[in-house]
Design a protein around this motif. Sequence first.
Motif, PDB file in Angstrom:
ATOM      1  N   LEU B  12     -46.510 -55.896  -9.209  1.00 30.94           N
ATOM      2  CA  LEU B  12     -46.569 -54.446  -9.008  1.00 30.94           C
ATOM      3  C   LEU B  12     -47.301 -54.119  -7.714  1.00 30.94           C
ATOM      4  N   GLY B  13     -48.456 -54.843  -7.541  1.00 28.50           N
ATOM      5  CA  GLY B  13     -49.240 -54.604  -6.342  1.00 28.50           C
ATOM      6  C   GLY B  13     -48.423 -54.851  -5.083  1.00 28.50           C
ATOM      7  N   ILE B  14     -47.716 -55.989  -5.097  1.00 26.67           N
ATOM      8  CA  ILE B  14     -46.932 -56.349  -3.907  1.00 26.67           C
ATOM      9  C   ILE B  14     -45.837 -55.319  -3.668  1.00 26.67           C
ATOM     10  N   SER B  15     -45.138 -54.940  -4.756  1.00 21.17           N
ATOM     11  CA  SER B  15     -44.018 -54.017  -4.525  1.00 21.17           C
ATOM     12  C   SER B  15     -44.512 -52.672  -4.024  1.00 21.17           C
ATOM     13  N   PHE B  16     -45.670 -52.219  -4.550  1.00 19.54           N
ATOM     14  CA  PHE B  16     -46.214 -50.949  -4.049  1.00 19.54           C
ATOM     15  C   PHE B  16     -46.553 -51.047  -2.572  1.00 19.54           C
ATOM     16  N   THR B  17     -47.191 -52.189  -2.197  1.00 17.05           N
ATOM     17  CA  THR B  17     -47.575 -52.358  -0.802  1.00 17.05           C
ATOM     18  C   THR B  17     -46.339 -52.348   0.099  1.00 17.05           C
ATOM     19  N   VAL B  18     -45.324 -53.129  -0.323  1.00 14.77           N
ATOM     20  CA  VAL B  18     -44.101 -53.173   0.478  1.00 14.77           C
ATOM     21  C   VAL B  18     -43.508 -51.773   0.601  1.00 14.77           C
ATOM     22  N   TRP B  19     -43.448 -51.105  -0.532  1.00 18.55           N
ATOM     23  CA  TRP B  19     -42.890 -49.762  -0.595  1.00 18.55           C
ATOM     24  C   TRP B  19     -43.577 -48.831   0.387  1.00 18.55           C
ATOM     25  N   PHE B  20     -44.896 -48.830   0.310  1.00 21.65           N
ATOM     26  CA  PHE B  20     -45.622 -47.905   1.173  1.00 21.65           C
ATOM     27  C   PHE B  20     -45.544 -48.300   2.642  1.00 21.65           C
ATOM     28  N   THR B  21     -45.504 -49.605   2.901  1.00 22.65           N
ATOM     29  CA  THR B  21     -45.382 -50.028   4.298  1.00 22.65           C
ATOM     30  C   THR B  21     -44.051 -49.562   4.872  1.00 22.65           C
ATOM     31  N   LEU B  22     -42.991 -49.813   4.089  1.00 22.49           N
ATOM     32  CA  LEU B  22     -41.673 -49.370   4.552  1.00 22.49           C
ATOM     33  C   LEU B  22     -41.678 -47.869   4.808  1.00 22.49           C
ATOM     34  N   LEU B  23     -42.260 -47.152   3.857  1.00 21.47           N
ATOM     35  CA  LEU B  23     -42.341 -45.696   3.975  1.00 21.47           C
ATOM     36  C   LEU B  23     -43.022 -45.305   5.271  1.00 21.47           C
ATOM     37  N   LEU B  24     -44.171 -45.965   5.479  1.00 23.81           N
ATOM     38  CA  LEU B  24     -44.965 -45.632   6.644  1.00 23.81           C
ATOM     39  C   LEU B  24     -44.191 -45.918   7.930  1.00 23.81           C
ATOM     40  N   PRO B  30     -42.410 -42.324  12.527  1.00 20.52           N
ATOM     41  CA  PRO B  30     -41.470 -41.566  13.370  1.00 20.52           C
ATOM     42  C   PRO B  30     -41.683 -40.057  13.242  1.00 20.52           C
ATOM     43  N   ALA B  31     -42.045 -39.629  12.042  1.00 21.77           N
ATOM     44  CA  ALA B  31     -42.241 -38.188  11.869  1.00 21.77           C
ATOM     45  C   ALA B  31     -43.380 -37.702  12.739  1.00 21.77           C
ATOM     46  N   ILE B  32     -44.425 -38.513  12.830  1.00 20.81           N
ATOM     47  CA  ILE B  32     -45.562 -38.091  13.625  1.00 20.81           C
ATOM     48  C   ILE B  32     -45.171 -37.917  15.085  1.00 20.81           C
ATOM     49  N   LYS B 183     -49.763 -29.989  16.870  1.00 20.93           N
ATOM     50  CA  LYS B 183     -49.332 -31.352  16.534  1.00 20.93           C
ATOM     51  C   LYS B 183     -49.339 -31.580  15.028  1.00 20.93           C
ATOM     52  N   VAL B 184     -50.402 -31.099  14.384  1.00 22.09           N
ATOM     53  CA  VAL B 184     -50.519 -31.324  12.941  1.00 22.09           C
ATOM     54  C   VAL B 184     -49.404 -30.607  12.193  1.00 22.09           C
ATOM     55  N   HIS B 185     -49.194 -29.339  12.566  1.00 25.23           N
ATOM     56  CA  HIS B 185     -48.133 -28.578  11.895  1.00 25.23           C
ATOM     57  C   HIS B 185     -46.793 -29.275  12.056  1.00 25.23           C
ATOM     58  N   LEU B 186     -46.487 -29.663  13.292  1.00 26.49           N
ATOM     59  CA  LEU B 186     -45.189 -30.302  13.538  1.00 26.49           C
ATOM     60  C   LEU B 186     -45.041 -31.573  12.722  1.00 26.49           C
ATOM     61  N   MET B 187     -46.105 -32.394  12.725  1.00 33.18           N
ATOM     62  CA  MET B 187     -46.029 -33.669  12.024  1.00 33.18           C
ATOM     63  C   MET B 187     -45.759 -33.451  10.527  1.00 33.18           C
ATOM     64  N   CYS B 188     -46.517 -32.551   9.934  1.00 33.83           N
ATOM     65  CA  CYS B 188     -46.368 -32.364   8.486  1.00 33.83           C
ATOM     66  C   CYS B 188     -45.006 -31.769   8.132  1.00 33.83           C
ATOM     67  N   TYR B 189     -44.527 -30.854   8.974  1.00 35.46           N
ATOM     68  CA  TYR B 189     -43.211 -30.318   8.675  1.00 35.46           C
ATOM     69  C   TYR B 189     -42.127 -31.369   8.842  1.00 35.46           C
ATOM     70  N   ARG B 190     -42.338 -32.257   9.788  1.00 40.55           N
ATOM     71  CA  ARG B 190     -41.322 -33.303   9.962  1.00 40.55           C
ATOM     72  C   ARG B 190     -41.307 -34.232   8.755  1.00 40.55           C
ATOM     73  N   ILE B 191     -42.494 -34.519   8.199  1.00 40.25           N
ATOM     74  CA  ILE B 191     -42.519 -35.337   6.991  1.00 40.25           C
ATOM     75  C   ILE B 191     -41.795 -34.611   5.861  1.00 40.25           C
ATOM     76  N   CYS B 192     -42.017 -33.314   5.759  1.00 40.99           N
ATOM     77  CA  CYS B 192     -41.331 -32.546   4.710  1.00 40.99           C
ATOM     78  C   CYS B 192     -39.821 -32.562   4.922  1.00 40.99           C
ATOM     79  N   VAL B 193     -39.408 -32.513   6.187  1.00 43.06           N
ATOM     80  CA  VAL B 193     -37.978 -32.553   6.468  1.00 43.06           C
ATOM     81  C   VAL B 193     -37.393 -33.861   5.953  1.00 43.06           C
ATOM     82  N   ARG B 194     -38.130 -34.951   6.176  1.00 49.24           N
ATOM     83  CA  ARG B 194     -37.637 -36.224   5.666  1.00 49.24           C
ATOM     84  C   ARG B 194     -37.718 -36.282   4.156  1.00 49.24           C
TER      85      ARG B 194
END
Lengths: 203, 431
Positions: B12-24, B30-32, B183-194
């Motif tokens: 579980l630990g490994i899959s979560f880590t992989v998951w979040f890394t891929l996400l990041l 890219p959203a940032i 910058k912050v507004h743009l970044m967060c909205y881009r994450i929401c867009v994704r």
Amino acid sequence: MGLQGWRNVLALKTSKNNNRAAWQRAFPVPLSHSQITRLYSRFHSLDKGENGALSREDFQRIPELAINPLGDRIINAFFPEGEDQANFRGFMRTLAHFRPVEDNEKNKDLTSGEPLNSRTNKLLFAFRLYDLDRDDKISRDELLQVLRMMVGVNISDEQLGSIADRTIQEADTNGDMCISFSEFIKVLEKVDVEQKMSIRFLH
Amino acid sequence: MSPFNNLLCMLLGISFTVWFTLLLVFIIVPAIFGLSFGIRGLYMKTLLKELKEIRRNGSSRDLDGSASSTTTGPSPSTSEFEMSDTFYFCRRGIESIVDDEVTKRFTAEELESWNLLTRSNYNFQHISTRLTVLWGLGVVIRYGFLLPLRLTLAITGVSLLVVFTTMIGFLPNGRVKHFLSEKVHLMCYRICVRALTAIITYHHSENKPKNGGICVANHTSPIDVIILASDGCYAMVGQIHGGLMGLIQKSMVKACPHIWFERSEVKDRHLVAKRLSDHVKDKSKLPILIFPEGTCINNTSVMMFKKGSFEIASTVYPVAIKYDPRFGDAFWNSSKFGMVNYLLRMMSSWAIVCSVWYLPPMSRQEGEDAVQFANRVKAAIARQGGLVDLLWDGGLKRGKVKDTFKEEQQKLYSKILVGTMCLQSSLNMSS
């Protein structure tokens, strides 16, 4: 859409494969299969309370109808005497009056008696718009009320009164100061009723 | 048991880590920076191919247009009253019962062919087993994979927004704060867009709204805000809500000046106009984003623009937003769904594909009043977006139509009659 509603729609769709006569027996109005399906969708979208019947408020929610001077009279035509709810059958029957007449060619073999969209039945619909108390006569008073609906506050009582008097004078043949249905038909015999009281239901 | 438990925890630990890394790596970073790997574009192309397949297999139908009206008015040649005059009104009334231009704007648009979402399955019959299997597969993909992914992203985006804007709020006002807040507004909205898998195409970015202007757009759903704000910085206008929305609003306003109204202030039109004008006069402040329709419309038409925003003396930057309904219907039917329900539906659709057109700026011309100006802007937006331009008020979603319209109809008819009346009465008098 409720379960019964979907069952109805499904019955309509499957019956397309069955005998056309059997299907016509289920819905004896001169409308095609796809026209009925379309009307059912429309009926359902107007039925905000989702109880399978339309109330007067449901009709009033259509803005184009609400601003029509004769809107209330038209809505009334959907509700049989003393009832407050219009079911789908009644909805279809009333709208069927407005089907263009030439489409009748397809239905000649099935209809017994006159189809709802015949010239006479269209005239009957129009007659009932005037006949407020449903006593099969248009009195001077009823004519005045309908005229008032159409002109609003823009014409005086006297002018309206003289219009009504003239109309009754021209139409009334038996001297009872009212217009009966046969007198009504006679007055409109030169009018192209079939074209003016028909709309296109696309299918 | 114990080593098995350990193994399970490790997996579980490994899959979560992989998951979040891929996400990041693939989504958040890219959203940032505002970049894109093109994953969403690829996804969209695949979907389109699949949907075309389905359409070819006969799951389509011909949509009827509205009952065509070859209406002729009460014939002007015979301007005396005749009993057949009722026919005109009768026919118009029946036509509006069969189909009208207004009520269908407040429900989701009907599709030509099914797009494998149950919610769009309106009147489509069972075609084939293959289609049902595809649909089942679609459900698994959407609810099992896409939805959790999107939820994670949404939560990340919103929390980052709240946290960062609150932090920026502590900085003194100045260029640094302004820059960071952008910058912050743009970044967060881009994450929401994704988070919504929104695939947006921006056209004519040279016309993007500038400081001191007002940006007006057609309104289909609250997502419009996210779509526009991920490409530029705006000052939002709206009513303060409670709960999560309220929290987000309060923290956003710390970082840069948005215009939030208390519920009681919303009714006071002068106050609203004053605050908007003050904001617009200050050229250092961001352009205001306003939706003049006042309510959500289903993206097939543009309804009446309220004149309030057009009375303020400034340049108006019109924006047209058009969603592609094949991938998911973005319209928020607020009488049917609450906000949370709506967002969940959005996140479990295939994608949200839309086009945004930035139109050239417009100003009020000499001799034009606010209403005419509003109509001119509305026509431009409708033309660009391929939407129907309606004069009806979006407020008809909830309220009744004004009696003045009926009175207009009555007046028109009376004019036709009155012509002969004067003649008649003078004839009567002389005889």
